[in-house]
Write a protein that holds these residues in place. Structure first.
Motif, short mmCIF file in Angstrom:
data_model
loop_
_atom_site.label_atom_id
_atom_site.label_comp_id
_atom_site.label_asym_id
_atom_site.label_seq_id
_atom_site.Cartn_x
_atom_site.Cartn_y
_atom_site.Cartn_z
N GLN A 129 0.83 -1.20 0.00
CA GLN A 129 0.00 0.00 0.00
C GLN A 129 0.87 1.26 0.00
O GLN A 129 0.58 2.23 -0.70
N ARG A 130 1.95 1.24 0.79
CA ARG A 130 2.84 2.40 0.84
C ARG A 130 3.47 2.64 -0.52
O ARG A 130 3.57 3.80 -0.97
N VAL A 131 3.93 1.58 -1.17
CA VAL A 131 4.52 1.73 -2.51
C VAL A 131 3.47 2.25 -3.50
O VAL A 131 3.74 3.16 -4.29
N ALA A 132 2.27 1.69 -3.44
CA ALA A 132 1.20 2.12 -4.35
C ALA A 132 0.83 3.58 -4.13
O ALA A 132 0.51 4.31 -5.08
N LEU A 133 0.88 4.02 -2.88
CA LEU A 133 0.60 5.42 -2.59
C LEU A 133 1.66 6.35 -3.17
O LEU A 133 1.41 7.54 -3.38
N ASN A 134 2.82 5.82 -3.46
CA ASN A 134 3.90 6.59 -4.09
C ASN A 134 3.88 6.48 -5.62
O ASN A 134 4.81 6.94 -6.28
N LEU A 135 2.83 5.89 -6.16
CA LEU A 135 2.76 5.69 -7.61
C LEU A 135 2.90 7.00 -8.37
O LEU A 135 3.55 7.06 -9.43
N SER A 136 2.33 8.07 -7.84
CA SER A 136 2.38 9.37 -8.52
C SER A 136 3.81 9.89 -8.66
O SER A 136 4.09 10.75 -9.50
N THR A 137 4.72 9.37 -7.85
CA THR A 137 6.14 9.75 -7.95
C THR A 137 6.69 9.40 -9.33
O THR A 137 7.53 10.12 -9.88
N PHE A 138 6.20 8.27 -9.89
CA PHE A 138 6.73 7.76 -11.15
C PHE A 138 5.77 7.95 -12.33
O PHE A 138 6.19 7.86 -13.48
N GLU A 139 4.50 8.19 -12.05
CA GLU A 139 3.49 8.17 -13.12
C GLU A 139 3.56 9.43 -13.98
O GLU A 139 3.67 10.55 -13.48
N THR A 140 3.49 9.22 -15.28
CA THR A 140 3.55 10.29 -16.28
C THR A 140 2.45 10.04 -17.31
O THR A 140 1.80 8.98 -17.29
N PRO A 141 2.26 10.95 -18.25
CA PRO A 141 1.24 10.70 -19.29
C PRO A 141 1.47 9.43 -20.10
O PRO A 141 0.51 8.84 -20.60
N GLY A 142 2.73 8.98 -20.22
CA GLY A 142 3.00 7.80 -21.03
C GLY A 142 3.26 6.54 -20.24
O GLY A 142 3.64 5.52 -20.82
N GLY A 143 3.07 6.59 -18.93
CA GLY A 143 3.29 5.39 -18.12
C GLY A 143 4.12 5.70 -16.89
O GLY A 143 3.80 6.60 -16.13
N LEU A 144 5.21 4.94 -16.71
CA LEU A 144 6.07 5.10 -15.53
C LEU A 144 7.46 5.52 -15.97
O LEU A 144 8.09 4.85 -16.80
N VAL A 145 7.94 6.61 -15.38
CA VAL A 145 9.32 7.02 -15.61
C VAL A 145 10.22 6.14 -14.75
O VAL A 145 9.87 5.77 -13.63
N THR A 146 11.37 5.76 -15.28
CA THR A 146 12.23 4.81 -14.59
C THR A 146 12.77 5.37 -13.28
O THR A 146 12.83 4.67 -12.27
N SER A 147 13.19 6.63 -13.28
CA SER A 147 13.62 7.28 -12.05
C SER A 147 13.10 8.70 -12.05
O SER A 147 12.55 9.18 -13.05
N THR A 148 13.30 9.39 -10.96
CA THR A 148 12.86 10.78 -10.86
C THR A 148 14.02 11.75 -11.04
O THR A 148 13.93 12.92 -10.68
N HIS A 149 15.13 11.25 -11.57
CA HIS A 149 16.35 12.06 -11.72
C HIS A 149 16.77 12.11 -13.18
O HIS A 149 16.96 11.06 -13.81
N PHE A 150 16.95 13.31 -13.70
CA PHE A 150 17.50 13.45 -15.05
C PHE A 150 19.01 13.48 -14.95
O PHE A 150 19.59 14.34 -14.29
N SER A 151 19.67 12.51 -15.59
CA SER A 151 21.13 12.39 -15.50
C SER A 151 21.80 12.34 -16.86
O SER A 151 23.03 12.32 -16.93
N GLY A 152 21.00 12.28 -17.93
CA GLY A 152 21.58 12.07 -19.25
C GLY A 152 21.82 10.62 -19.58
O GLY A 152 22.38 10.29 -20.63
N ASN A 153 21.38 9.71 -18.66
CA ASN A 153 21.49 8.27 -18.89
C ASN A 153 20.14 7.71 -19.29
O ASN A 153 19.10 8.19 -18.83
N GLN A 154 20.15 6.65 -20.10
CA GLN A 154 18.90 6.15 -20.67
C GLN A 154 18.01 5.43 -19.66
O GLN A 154 16.82 5.26 -19.91
#
Length: 514
Positions: free
Chosen positions: A392-417
């Motif tokens: 439940q705690r992980v699911a409540l954090n879903l918005s951390t990763f959710e974007t218009p196209g699905g799930l972003v892999t991380s919340t950090h832009f690093s220039g890595n794929q």
């Protein structure tokens, strides 16, 4: 039910609307299939440079029958094709290999596509899911057989069947593949025959150097010396610099606080250390190449117990228990269940962050978790080791990763794929299945629909399926945003094909698609 993003659109499509992409995937299995009959095509590696018309080296394990393989190839290939390859016995030491080449496999297998023209470890699981959905049972069986052959002849499931990948594996999904196939074929004799090989593969991951004895958890730790050959040859930017040269420039111009940079960069000589290259190869063994999840370029991965790997080993322990139970070996099944329960306890001790409500990777050098939000936090849900409260705690954090196209892999832009803003098919499937497992059905449908919508949108534009997507902009145009590693977006693409079919099957079963 949790709150959804306002940009969510349901997948308002019928099965007829999906016919073109299904046809594309069905056809692509054939174009991506390799075997001894296709060995000339398989032997050419887009990641390496070749001089002139030299024959392409194909290596056999010393345990293989050279004469038998040679005769087999003479029957399958024309004289012109035979002249394009050079069959050699693999030398006993890596440093004795003069020219890197293909590692021979005796049967059919599916490659990811594009620059990835070999059999990959964790790609194979997601490809097999698609093959099973498409009724390609014999090819799915052969995929497993080739991975088992790798363990028996080359020591482990390889990152890929090239000589420069001999010293590294990839995330272990093999037992899932075996049981998925067994539940289709119910072949007890086959299941019994593969068990010793599978158990030896388990111990590859659970003894040193992959075992960290202080925590009892495993970590990625590849062998080999110096730079990865495929990187030197193929990961070149518009200025002619390869991946490692770009990293050197980064170390010269940036302060690194994530780890002790002196372990990996010698400032006096302006060079990368031997430990850097071990970390770099270990990062490639993880499959997440590259990301800053373990600090810049993830070279510090050798000091971490990762959520993903230990979740997969937990699943492997459950799977080995299930195999023993099916075969009637109850005592042996209990042995593996005890191992799984012990790992669950250790993962809760070291990898669960109750304050944040996410699973994080544990740095056993510093004695703390790295709070780098990464979508592998859904792996414990996928394998079922999370408690209902943790899920439940992980699911409540879903918005951390959710974007218009699905799930972003991380919340950090690093220039890595493998960081923001990119999303990958395998991690979408892991998250969707993990959410479903704990009853978050609407959330699972929403994420699945978003990602499938994105893949369909780009397929309708280009007629192709690719390796990765920008899930924030909802685009397959990713090259300008990737600065480290390779910036291309490969077409094919094996695991995206398999995940799309698996997600569509789930949405059809649940009545989301009619």
């Amino acid at each position: 039910m949790l709150n959804s993003l306002p940009l969510y659109d349901e997948l308002r499509l019928t099965s007829q609307d999906l016919a073109p992409i299904r046809h594309y995937i069905k056809h692509t299995w054939k174009t991506l299939t390799r075997s001894p009959r296709h060995i000339v095509k398989a032997a050419r590696d887009p990641k390496l440079e070749y001089q002139g018309d030299q024959p392409l080296p194909v290596y056999l394990s010393a345990r293989e029958d050279y004469v038998q393989v040679e005769n087999k190839l003479r029957q399958l290939l024309s004289p012109e094709e035979l002249a394009q390859i050079e069959l050699q016995v693999l030398p006993p030491e890596m440093n004795q290999i003069e020219h890197h080449g293909l590692l021979y496999l005796p049967g059919e297998y599916v490659v990811p596509g594009g620059r990835f023209n070999e059999l990959y470890g964790w790609d194979s699981y997601f490809i097999q899911l698609g093959l099973l959905q498409d009724g390609e049972i014999a090819l799915a069986q052969s995929m497993i057989d080739q991975l088992l052959y790798e363990i028996e002849h080359y020591g482990t499931v390889l990152n890929g069947n090239r000589t420069y990948m001999l010293n590294r594996s990839q995330p272990p999904f093999l037992t899932r593949m075996i049981l998925d196939l067994y539940h289709r074929t119910h072949d007890l004799n086959w299941l019994r025959s593969v068990l010793p090989t599978v158990q030896s593969y388990y111990f590859y991951w659970t003894v040193p150097p992959h075992l960290n004895q202080a925590t009892g958890l495993s970590h990625y730790n590849a062998f080999g010396v110096g730079p990865a050959p495929e990187v030197i040859s193929s990961e070149i930017d518009e200025n002619g610099k390869n991946h490692y040269e770009r990293i050197l420039e980064y170390y010269r111009t940036h302060e690194i606080e994530d780890y002790d940079v002196s372990l990996y960069y010698d400032q006096e000589t302006d060079s990368l250390t031997d430990l850097f290259y071990q970390g770099d190869r270990s990062m490639r063994e993880s499959g997440f190449d590259p990301t800053n999840r373990f600090g810049p370029f993830s070279v510090d991965i050798i000091h971490y117990a990762p959520v993903c790997l230990n979740s997969l080993l937990y699943q492997m322990e459950l799977d080995l228990a299930e195999m023993q139970r099916i075969l009637g070996y109850g005592h042996a099944a209990s042995y593996w269940l005890n191992h799984a329960e012990n790992r669950r306890h250790l993962m809760n001790q070291y990898l669960w962050d109750d304050e944040v409500g996410l699973y994080f990777d544990y740095n056993f050098r510093t004695g703390c978790c790295r709070r780098y939000e990464f979508v592998t936090t859904f792996f414990p849900l996928w394998v079922g080791l999370a408690s209902p409260e943790q899920a439940q705690r992980v699911a409540l954090n879903l918005s951390t990763f959710e974007t218009p196209g699905g799930l972003v892999t991380s919340t950090h832009f690093s220039g890595n794929q493998w960081d923001e803003p990119f999303g990958w098919a395998p991690l979408h499937l892991i998250a969707v299945d993990g959410l479903r497992r704990y009853g978050y059905i609407e959330e699972a449908h929403r994420i699945a629909c978003k990602f499938v919508n994105l893949v369909l949108q780009e397929f309708n534009k280009t007629g192709t399926i690719v390796e990765k997507y920008d899930v924030k902009k909802c685009s397959a145009d990713v090259s300008d945003e990737i600065f480290f590693g390779y910036s291309s977006n490969e077409i094919g693409f094996g695991w995206t094909n398999g995940v799309v079919l698996e997600l569509l099957a789930m949405l059809e079963r649940d009545g989301v698609i009619v």
